[in-house]
Enzyme design. Structure first.
Site, PDB file in Angstrom:
ATOM      1  N   ILE A  39       0.863  -1.170   0.000  1.00 13.90           N
ATOM      2  CA  ILE A  39       0.000   0.000   0.000  1.00 13.90           C
ATOM      3  C   ILE A  39       0.905   1.228   0.000  1.00 13.90           C
ATOM      4  CG2 ILE A  39      -1.693   1.322   1.331  1.00 13.90           C
ATOM      5  CD1 ILE A  39      -2.641  -1.423   2.454  1.00 13.90           C
ATOM      6  N   PHE A  40       0.716   2.110  -0.990  1.00 14.94           N
ATOM      7  CA  PHE A  40       1.557   3.298  -1.132  1.00 14.94           C
ATOM      8  C   PHE A  40       0.901   4.506  -0.481  1.00 14.94           C
ATOM      9  CE2 PHE A  40       2.903   7.055  -3.692  1.00 14.94           C
ATOM     10  CZ  PHE A  40       4.240   7.049  -3.326  1.00 14.94           C
ATOM     11  N   GLY A  41       1.660   5.173   0.381  1.00 17.28           N
ATOM     12  CA  GLY A  41       1.196   6.402   1.017  1.00 17.28           C
ATOM     13  C   GLY A  41       2.044   7.570   0.571  1.00 17.28           C
ATOM     14  N   TYR A  42       1.413   8.677   0.247  1.00 14.62           N
ATOM     15  CA  TYR A  42       2.125   9.865  -0.233  1.00 14.62           C
ATOM     16  C   TYR A  42       1.715  11.126   0.523  1.00 14.62           C
ATOM     17  CZ  TYR A  42      -2.322  10.382  -2.557  1.00 14.62           C
ATOM     18  OH  TYR A  42      -3.660  10.473  -2.797  1.00 14.62           O
ATOM     19  N   GLY A  43       0.760  10.988   1.462  1.00 15.31           N
ATOM     20  CA  GLY A  43       0.309  12.097   2.296  1.00 15.31           C
ATOM     21  C   GLY A  43       0.474  11.695   3.750  1.00 15.31           C
ATOM     22  N   SER A  44      -0.594  11.764   4.511  1.00 18.99           N
ATOM     23  CA  SER A  44      -0.507  11.447   5.944  1.00 18.99           C
ATOM     24  C   SER A  44      -0.126   9.996   6.213  1.00 18.99           C
ATOM     25  CB  SER A  44      -1.823  11.777   6.647  1.00 18.99           C
ATOM     26  OG  SER A  44      -2.885  11.029   6.100  1.00 18.99           O
ATOM     27  N   GLU A  71      -9.782   6.809   3.606  1.00 19.17           N
ATOM     28  CA  GLU A  71      -9.388   7.483   2.377  1.00 19.17           C
ATOM     29  C   GLU A  71     -10.499   7.598   1.335  1.00 19.17           C
ATOM     30  OE1 GLU A  71      -6.527   8.975   2.365  1.00 19.17           O
ATOM     31  OE2 GLU A  71      -5.758   8.034   4.176  1.00 19.17           O
TER      32      GLU A  71
END
Length: 189
Positions: A15-20, A95
């Protein structure tokens, strides 16, 4: 792609996270890696009236915008076994339902020794000032919008040294420039 489609295919998932998600995933995972995805740029273009804003004063959080020449840095989390279903259920609420995002399959590249610094966008000071003003005054159920901005900028400096995210850093600079004015106009306690 819907989360249930991913579940049907996977016993292990990244799972890719780019914000919080880079500092607060809030789900169990086996391991994590810093890296990037190609073909997307991170932008503070997503209005948020739950996590970092409210109905009267929406905050700003990042979203991904397709751009063949861009890349976005973040963190990928590997979830396995029962973590796959649990994390996707949690993220669907956090999300999709509350945040308005969609789930997509993308290719992730982990940070490596041979990586070169990448410029992700040209600076746009006027745009940055407008977004900064909204961020400076907004807060929601999970905190002040400035916290979100500063944590994301801190992540980039600590974990992606040499990577210039001009959009993020110009908004950070514009927001920090507003703080003295906001403090001066705040009512005395």
């Amino acid at each position: 792609m819907k989360p249930q489609d991913i579940l049907a295919e996977k016993t292990s998932l990244w799972i890719f996270g780019y914000g919080s998600l880079v500092w607060k995933p809030d789900f169990k995972f086996k391991r994590s890696k810093v890296g990037y995805i190609q073909g997307y740029k991170r932008r503070f273009w997503h209005g948020d009236n739950f996590h970092r804003g409210n109905n009267e004063m929406p905050g700003r959080v990042v979203t991904l915008v397709e751009d063949d020449d861009a890349c976005t840095w973040g963190v990928a989390y590997e979830v396995t076994g029962s973590q796959v279903e649990e994390s996707l259920k949690y993220l669907n609420v956090r999300e999709a339902v509350l945040g308005g995002y969609v789930t997509r399959a993308v290719e992730f590249t982990a940070r490596g020794a041979a990586m070169t610094p990448l410029m992700t966008s040209p600076r746009c000071w006027r745009c940055a000032e407008e977004i900064a003003m909204q961020i400076a005054v907004s807060h929601g159920k999970t905190g002040h919008n400035i916290e979100y901005l500063l944590r994301l900028a801190d992540f980039m400096r600590r974990h992606c040294p040499g990577v210039e995210d001009a959009h993020l850093f110009s908004i950070e600079a514009a927001t920090l420039a507003l703080v003295p004015y906001l403090l001066a106009s705040a009512p005395a306690l």
